[in-house]
Design a protein around this motif. Structure first.
Motif: not given
Length: 373
Positions: A228, A232, A266, A269-272
């Motif tokens: 992450l 990135r 994370w 929440d970021q829907q990765i």
């Protein structure tokens, strides 16, 4: 053309999973060869094999892959990459790969592979990418002739232990308008963090080429953190060990309390997107902290908590599987119905390395197809 199994009926349903429109995000080119093709190509290049007929060879590869170790699992690729060293061999494998996706009901696929592993017979990096693209386009034409519309993009992969990541990143960018849709970082995960390739990831970010990183399979939360932060990553290849950052406590027969750690929070929440591969995760020991059977896989926990889960095959040959089969296995293990399977496909469509408008069109095709099922 190989045909997908025709008896993959979903539990308590007359629906054949093969007929459902599907999106395949995590599928390795060198993990999807037909055993008969391996035999024929090996004969052409003089490669010795552990079996001399297709059925026995397929069985040997599946057995060798089912070791509980990612390192041992990866050794089977010496055979498949060994027959993918010529333009003709690469083109044939890529063409059949697309044919088999289409036969399995896939309408969009991303095929990942590492060009640096296909140079032993004199081809250049650019030539191998071009050969694979020619095969992909031929396979798309074959599918169209059979009445199936499929789109396939390349994910150019850098092997994390080889220290050629920047060179491979530049290769991916050179071909981004000629079939390449993104970049992948794969190989021996433990001990080779994405931070070793930070320069490559900086370059990819500067060129706005999307990235997925293998993480959370053979290594845990620090690997995911590296994917992450250093990589990135817009998606996590497997990512199953994000569940190590989730603690569940049963208070009584009716109440379970869940605590989600900062990395998992994370990602949620970021829907990765998580590129989960159930059968492969069992074979490589990626879920051994939770158990040895599919019912022990954290897939359902992650789904119920709202993570963006997707279903993938990883390596169809090594796992003797298809995307349809993976959906049926999950439905049997966790009691999923068509609406759940549709969510997984819509998640994958949203995660595809495509322009927004194309992803919306893909989602519409999925919804239409499930409505007709």
């Amino acid at each position: 053309m190989n045909s997908a199994p025709q008896d993959l009926l979903l539990p308590d349903s007359r629906v054949n999973a093969v007929a459902l429109p599907k999106v395949s995000l995590h599928d390795h080119l060198d993990g999807g060869l037909r055993p008969q093709t391996i035999l024929e190509l090996a004969d052409e290049v003089g490669l010795e094999l552990p079996a001399d007929d297709a059925e026995a060879l397929g069985r040997w590869i599946a057995d060798a892959s089912d070791s509980g170790s990612l390192v041992e699992y990866l050794k089977t690729f010496d055979i498949t990459t060994g027959v993918m060293q010529t333009r003709e061999g690469l083109g044939r494998v890529a063409r059949e790969f697309v044919q088999d996706l289409a036969a399995d009901g896939v309408i969009y696929g991303e095929v990942r592979w590492a060009p640096e592993q296909h140079l032993t017979r004199g081809l250049s990096l650019d030539e191998v990418v071009e050969a694979v693209q020619e095969g992909i386009e031929a396979g798309i034409d074959d599918a169209r002739s059979g009445g199936h519309r499929i789109r396939v993009g390349q994910l150019v992969t850098a092997m994390r232990h080889a220290d050629r990541s920047l060179e491979i990143a530049e290769l991916a960018v050179r071909h981004r308008h000629r079939g390449v849709v993104g970049f992948d970082f794969a190989g021996a995960e433990d001990g080779f963090p994405p931070g070793r390739a930070r320069t490559a990831f900086d370059y990819l970010a500067s060129e706005f080429l999307p990235v997925t990183v293998h993480a959370g399979e053979a290594a845990g939360l620090e690997s995911i953190r590296g994917a992450l932060i250093d990589g990135r990553a817009l998606r996590l290849g497997h990512g199953v060990r994000i569940a190590e950052d989730i603690v569940t406590e049963r208070e009584d027969a009716e109440s379970t309390y869940v605590t989600v750690g900062p990395i998992a929070q994370w990602v949620k929440d970021q829907q990765i997107p998580l590129e989960l591969s159930p059968s492969s995760n069992l074979q490589t020991g990626a879920i051994e902290a939770w158990g040895e059977d599919l019912i022990d896989h954290p897939f359902d926990l992650l789904y119920q908590l709202g993570f963006r889960v997707t279903v993938n095959t990883d390596n169809r040959l090594m796992s003797a599987t298809t995307l349809s089969r993976e959906l049926v296995l999950l439905a049997e293990a966790f009691g999923y119905d068509l609406s759940d399977l549709e969510v997984f496909q819509l998640n994958a469509a949203e995660a595809a390395f495509l322009p927004l408008e194309d992803r919306e069109e893909l989602a519409d095709r999925i919804s239409d197809g499930f409505a007709r099922a």
